[in-house]
Scaffold this motif. Structure first.
Motif, mmCIF file in Angstrom:
data_model
loop_
_atom_site.group_PDB
_atom_site.id
_atom_site.type_symbol
_atom_site.label_atom_id
_atom_site.label_comp_id
_atom_site.label_asym_id
_atom_site.label_seq_id
_atom_site.Cartn_x
_atom_site.Cartn_y
_atom_site.Cartn_z
ATOM 1 N N VAL A 44 14.507 -35.359 -8.037
ATOM 2 C CA VAL A 44 13.406 -35.995 -8.608
ATOM 3 C C VAL A 44 13.130 -35.842 -10.204
ATOM 4 O O VAL A 44 13.181 -34.568 -10.470
ATOM 5 C CB VAL A 44 11.995 -35.972 -7.857
ATOM 6 C CG1 VAL A 44 11.085 -36.691 -8.411
ATOM 7 C CG2 VAL A 44 12.141 -36.200 -6.266
ATOM 8 N N VAL A 45 13.240 -36.930 -10.927
ATOM 9 C CA VAL A 45 12.654 -36.619 -12.358
ATOM 10 C C VAL A 45 11.165 -37.199 -12.370
ATOM 11 O O VAL A 45 11.060 -38.546 -12.075
ATOM 12 C CB VAL A 45 13.793 -37.176 -13.355
ATOM 13 C CG1 VAL A 45 13.151 -37.015 -14.746
ATOM 14 C CG2 VAL A 45 15.102 -36.707 -13.292
ATOM 15 N N SER A 46 10.293 -36.377 -13.092
ATOM 16 C CA SER A 46 9.074 -36.804 -13.159
ATOM 17 C C SER A 46 8.790 -37.402 -14.571
ATOM 18 O O SER A 46 9.613 -36.915 -15.248
ATOM 19 C CB SER A 46 8.050 -35.706 -12.774
ATOM 20 O OG SER A 46 6.702 -35.913 -13.111
ATOM 21 N N PRO A 47 7.805 -38.276 -14.821
ATOM 22 C CA PRO A 47 7.668 -38.693 -16.072
ATOM 23 C C PRO A 47 7.411 -37.685 -17.033
ATOM 24 O O PRO A 47 7.655 -37.949 -18.409
ATOM 25 C CB PRO A 47 6.286 -39.641 -15.731
ATOM 26 C CG PRO A 47 6.320 -40.157 -14.147
ATOM 27 C CD PRO A 47 7.179 -38.728 -13.561
ATOM 28 N N ASP A 48 6.504 -36.434 -16.528
ATOM 29 C CA ASP A 48 6.252 -35.635 -17.484
ATOM 30 C C ASP A 48 7.250 -34.879 -18.098
ATOM 31 O O ASP A 48 7.211 -34.091 -19.039
ATOM 32 C CB ASP A 48 5.308 -34.577 -17.044
ATOM 33 C CG ASP A 48 5.851 -33.693 -15.925
ATOM 34 O OD1 ASP A 48 6.901 -34.160 -15.609
ATOM 35 O OD2 ASP A 48 4.959 -32.778 -15.831
ATOM 36 N N GLU A 49 8.678 -35.173 -17.539
ATOM 37 C CA GLU A 49 9.816 -34.344 -18.092
ATOM 38 C C GLU A 49 10.353 -35.249 -19.094
ATOM 39 O O GLU A 49 11.334 -34.855 -19.643
ATOM 40 C CB GLU A 49 10.896 -34.160 -16.877
ATOM 41 C CG GLU A 49 10.365 -33.162 -15.798
ATOM 42 C CD GLU A 49 11.549 -32.768 -14.917
ATOM 43 O OE1 GLU A 49 12.100 -31.867 -15.369
ATOM 44 O OE2 GLU A 49 11.744 -33.209 -13.983
ATOM 45 N N MET A 50 9.946 -36.176 -19.342
ATOM 46 C CA MET A 50 10.589 -37.409 -20.375
ATOM 47 C C MET A 50 9.582 -37.823 -21.462
ATOM 48 O O MET A 50 9.723 -38.674 -22.076
ATOM 49 C CB MET A 50 10.975 -38.591 -19.417
ATOM 50 C CG MET A 50 11.910 -38.484 -18.332
ATOM 51 S SD MET A 50 12.585 -39.884 -17.918
ATOM 52 C CE MET A 50 11.276 -40.498 -16.761
ATOM 53 N N THR A 51 8.474 -36.809 -21.755
ATOM 54 C CA THR A 51 7.352 -37.026 -22.528
ATOM 55 C C THR A 51 7.623 -36.241 -23.846
ATOM 56 O O THR A 51 6.980 -36.377 -24.840
ATOM 57 C CB THR A 51 6.299 -36.965 -22.098
ATOM 58 O OG1 THR A 51 5.930 -35.626 -21.513
ATOM 59 C CG2 THR A 51 5.892 -37.744 -20.899
ATOM 60 N N LEU A 52 8.494 -35.305 -23.823
ATOM 61 C CA LEU A 52 8.683 -34.378 -25.015
ATOM 62 C C LEU A 52 9.193 -34.965 -26.323
ATOM 63 O O LEU A 52 8.786 -34.809 -27.350
ATOM 64 C CB LEU A 52 9.423 -32.952 -24.618
ATOM 65 C CG LEU A 52 9.516 -32.184 -25.735
ATOM 66 C CD1 LEU A 52 8.115 -31.337 -25.758
ATOM 67 C CD2 LEU A 52 10.560 -30.590 -25.234
ATOM 68 N N HIS A 53 10.237 -35.705 -25.971
ATOM 69 C CA HIS A 53 11.126 -36.372 -26.971
ATOM 70 C C HIS A 53 11.470 -37.782 -26.650
ATOM 71 O O HIS A 53 12.177 -37.843 -25.384
ATOM 72 C CB HIS A 53 12.066 -35.471 -27.635
ATOM 73 C CG HIS A 53 12.721 -35.954 -28.770
ATOM 74 N ND1 HIS A 53 13.485 -36.983 -29.110
ATOM 75 C CD2 HIS A 53 12.553 -35.471 -29.968
ATOM 76 C CE1 HIS A 53 13.937 -37.309 -30.288
ATOM 77 N NE2 HIS A 53 13.289 -36.246 -30.950
ATOM 78 N N PRO A 54 11.187 -38.862 -27.553
ATOM 79 C CA PRO A 54 11.714 -40.225 -26.868
ATOM 80 C C PRO A 54 13.227 -40.235 -26.533
ATOM 81 O O PRO A 54 13.799 -40.785 -25.612
ATOM 82 C CB PRO A 54 11.280 -41.077 -27.954
ATOM 83 C CG PRO A 54 10.401 -40.432 -28.657
ATOM 84 C CD PRO A 54 10.579 -38.812 -28.439
ATOM 85 N N ASP A 55 13.916 -39.639 -27.689
ATOM 86 C CA ASP A 55 15.537 -39.543 -27.298
ATOM 87 C C ASP A 55 15.882 -38.835 -25.826
ATOM 88 O O ASP A 55 16.723 -39.258 -25.333
ATOM 89 C CB ASP A 55 16.135 -38.828 -28.616
ATOM 90 C CG ASP A 55 16.170 -39.838 -29.627
ATOM 91 O OD1 ASP A 55 15.812 -41.102 -29.485
ATOM 92 O OD2 ASP A 55 16.313 -39.197 -30.771
ATOM 93 N N ALA A 56 15.040 -37.839 -25.677
ATOM 94 C CA ALA A 56 15.434 -36.919 -24.257
ATOM 95 C C ALA A 56 15.005 -37.831 -23.163
ATOM 96 O O ALA A 56 15.843 -37.858 -22.185
ATOM 97 C CB ALA A 56 14.537 -35.829 -24.408
#
Length: 603
Positions: A43-55
């Motif tokens: 599972v990848v949660s949305p909060d793991e994808m908020t630190l940097h748009p490219d990430a």
């Protein structure tokens, strides 16, 4: 990432977290619509994808690619995928559950089924042949795995005792349509083919990694190890050591086959991974894989119980105030650090040639330097610790060098160039009578063990559990601690200060190690932010016990595992953090600490 135990995602009820891959967390689940069968759910949660748009874009692209690749693969030695999708903004992938862990777990004693290196020839060839069959199939499908290593070889020990292996984690796999293009450097340094250091790959790259695995299983060590620069140069330019010399039971014919698969030039390797496996079996005197499988090695189960669950870290620090910088680390590939190191390619390596001796030379020099040291120097700035110490808690100074992957039983001394005075030396920090004032965070449970020392548990989701030696401060020095790995990530802290009793108000430098992914991160916390200064892969697989250390002088820092340098960093941040106390923390679970030591630099 929030804890998802009890949630239903993709038709699966999540039971407990069992590990982490290159991206996202992995849970044991029950697939409700299919008789509650056990599955693994990444599972990848949305909060793991908020630190940097490219990430965020990179995570989504890699996750979708892994789902697409696995959805089109069907092979008895590849971990099957049952479903994938998006729910409540979370990406998920439903796969078979492999209850016996990975080959890396077995080799490092973290599994119910324990292996001791070197392995027998029949057993090794069976493992290698099964992985080769999976790779040959993927190559025929036009896919290169790019991260073949023991940690991505999952196990299913059958009732007959046969070890059935499953190749997993296609998160960095790529199709051959881009094999002539320059792509992001990806892989695990110890197993990476020379061409991958230049961001190129082909099926021969997977063959090289499999040959590294074969060498490791037969020799008891990988062909190359050491600090990052030494490891890079060795893969690209140095011949592997003699496999037969390391293990006389290995026939010269087998050594020759492995050596060819380890050729620096991909064109000099075998035309396919299947031909490599066939040549290996023939050189060993086995006609085919079924003969190999029939001669299984008996493997005794470990006596210390089931394997520890690999928990992914939940924060670096300042949880609740800002996103954890570790999230960027777990979504970055180990190669990102290498890109910076190799930006000049061969010119960089040539410039480093006289500065970074190879691993063998480094370890020999350390062994020679340290041979006369037999016991830990007594602290001079604090009284000796009193109280009853268990026989396994009093650790001596190592008399010979350790490799990064060694299971430590002693504490390496500081680098020979360091001169200083001991100001802290605690066999079990905060658990024995001492002149040092150890203060726990409010988010911390502390337990005292007669075998593992001080066990710390973070009790609040998304923050650190810490113990601080507030009565001892240093400006420049050398800090170290002996770690018994648990479910969390140990953190060594120095120049620390705070105004409260939680990590939310901490300042200082934090050196964290995550053994489950063999990664490290170094960051600072000040009054305004938490900032990652350095991160990367540890060039070796960590054992259940290891020593993490840091040498700090002004704004320069050097990091060590088992006395071997794994990286350096320079902090140009402001305000300056010039002094403070020593601390121990755990991120995302538990870890145990012994021999907490800090030395203040002379002058």
């Amino acid at each position: 990432m929030p804890h998802l135990e009890g949630r239903e995602i993709g038709g699966c009820k999540l039971i407990r977290k069992i590990g982490a891959g290159g991206m996202g967390d992995v849970y044991l689940g029950e697939q409700i619509r299919v008789g509650n069968r056990s599955v693994a759910v990444k599972v990848v949660s949305p909060d793991e994808m908020t630190l940097h748009p490219d990430a965020a874009t990179d995570i989504a692209r890699r996750f979708e690619r892994e789902a697409a690749i696995l959805g089109n693969l069907s092979h008895p030695n590849i971990l099957p995928v049952h479903d994938s999708g998006v729910q409540d903004g979370m990406l998920y992938l439903v796969m078979d559950y492999a209850p016996d862990g990975s080959l890396a777990d077995a080799l490092q004693g973290r599994s119910e089924h324990r292996l001791t290196l070197p392995l027998s020839m029949p057993f090794t060839l069976d493992i290698i042949s099964q992985v080769a069959a999976a790779l040959e199939y993927t190559h025929e499908k036009g896919i290169v795995h790019r991260d073949v290593k023991p940690g991505n070889v999952l196990l299913r020990v059958e009732p007959s005792g046969h070890w059935h292996v499953l190749l997993a984690d296609f998160g960095v796999a790529r199709t051959l349509q881009v094999d002539s293009q320059r792509t992001q450097v990806s892989g695990t340094f110890i197993y990476m083919a020379p061409e991958q250091f230049s961001a190129r790959f082909s099926p021969a790259s997977d063959q090289y990694a499999l040959a590294v695995m074969a060498f490791q299983l037969l020799a008891g060590r990988p062909p190359f190890d050491g600090d990052l620069a030494s490891l890079t140069r060795a893969h690209m330019y140095e011949p592997p050591p003699s496999l037969h010399a390391l293990n006389p039971d290995v026939p010269p014919a087998v050594e020759a086959v492995v050596a060819r698969a380890l050729s620096k030039d991909p064109a000099q390797r075998y035309p396919s991974v299947a031909q490599f496996a066939a040549a290996l079996n023939a050189a060993a005197g086995f006609q085919d894989e079924t003969t190999v499988a029939a001669e299984q090695q008996t493997v005794a189960a470990a006596t210390f119980g089931p394997p520890a669950q690999a928990e992914s870290p939940t924060s670096v620090a300042r949880a609740g105030r800002r996103a954890s910088p570790w999230r960027w680390l777990v979504t970055s590939l180990a190669g990102l650090l290498l890109v910076a190191l190799l930006i000049g390619g061969e010119q960089y390596l040539n410039r480093q040639g006289n500065n970074h001796p190879n691993a063998a030379a480094t370890q020999s020099a350390l062994a020679s330097t340290h041979q006369t040291e037999t016991a830990q120097a007594a602290p001079t700035a604090i009284p000796s610790v009193t109280g009853t110490i268990g026989p396994t808690l009093g650790l001596k100074t190592c008399t010979a060098a350790l490799a990064i992957g060694d299971d430590a039983t002693c504490v390496p001394p500081p680098p020979p160039s360091f001169a200083g005075t001991s100001v802290l030396d605690e066999p079990s920090p905060g658990c024995l009578p001492s002149a040092v004032a150890w203060t726990p965070y409010s988010d911390t449970n502390k337990d005292c063990s007669t075998t593992d020392g001080t066990k710390l548990t973070a009790t609040t989701t998304g923050t650190l559990g810490c113990l601080e030696a507030q009565s001892v401060t240093t400006s420049n020095g050398y800090a170290s601690v002996f770690v018994t790995q648990g479910s969390g990530s140990p953190v060594l802290v120095f120049r620390q200060g705070e105004t409260g009793t939680t990590v939310l108000t901490s300042t200082g430098y934090f050196f964290k190690v995550t053994a489950q992914t063999d990664q490290f991160v170094f960051y600072r916390i000040d009054a305004t932010a938490s900032t990652v200064i350095q991160h990367g892969a540890i060039p070796g697989q960590l054992a259940a016990h290891y020593v993490m250390s840091v040498l700090y002088t002004g704004s320069a820092f050097t990091f060590y595992i088992n006395g071997q340098s794994i990286g350096t960093a320079t902090d140009s941040g402001t305000p300056a953090i010039s002094n403070g106390w020593y601390g121990l923390c755990v991120d995302g679970g538990t870890a145990s600490f012994r021999s907490a030591q800090n030395r203040s630099a002379a002058g």
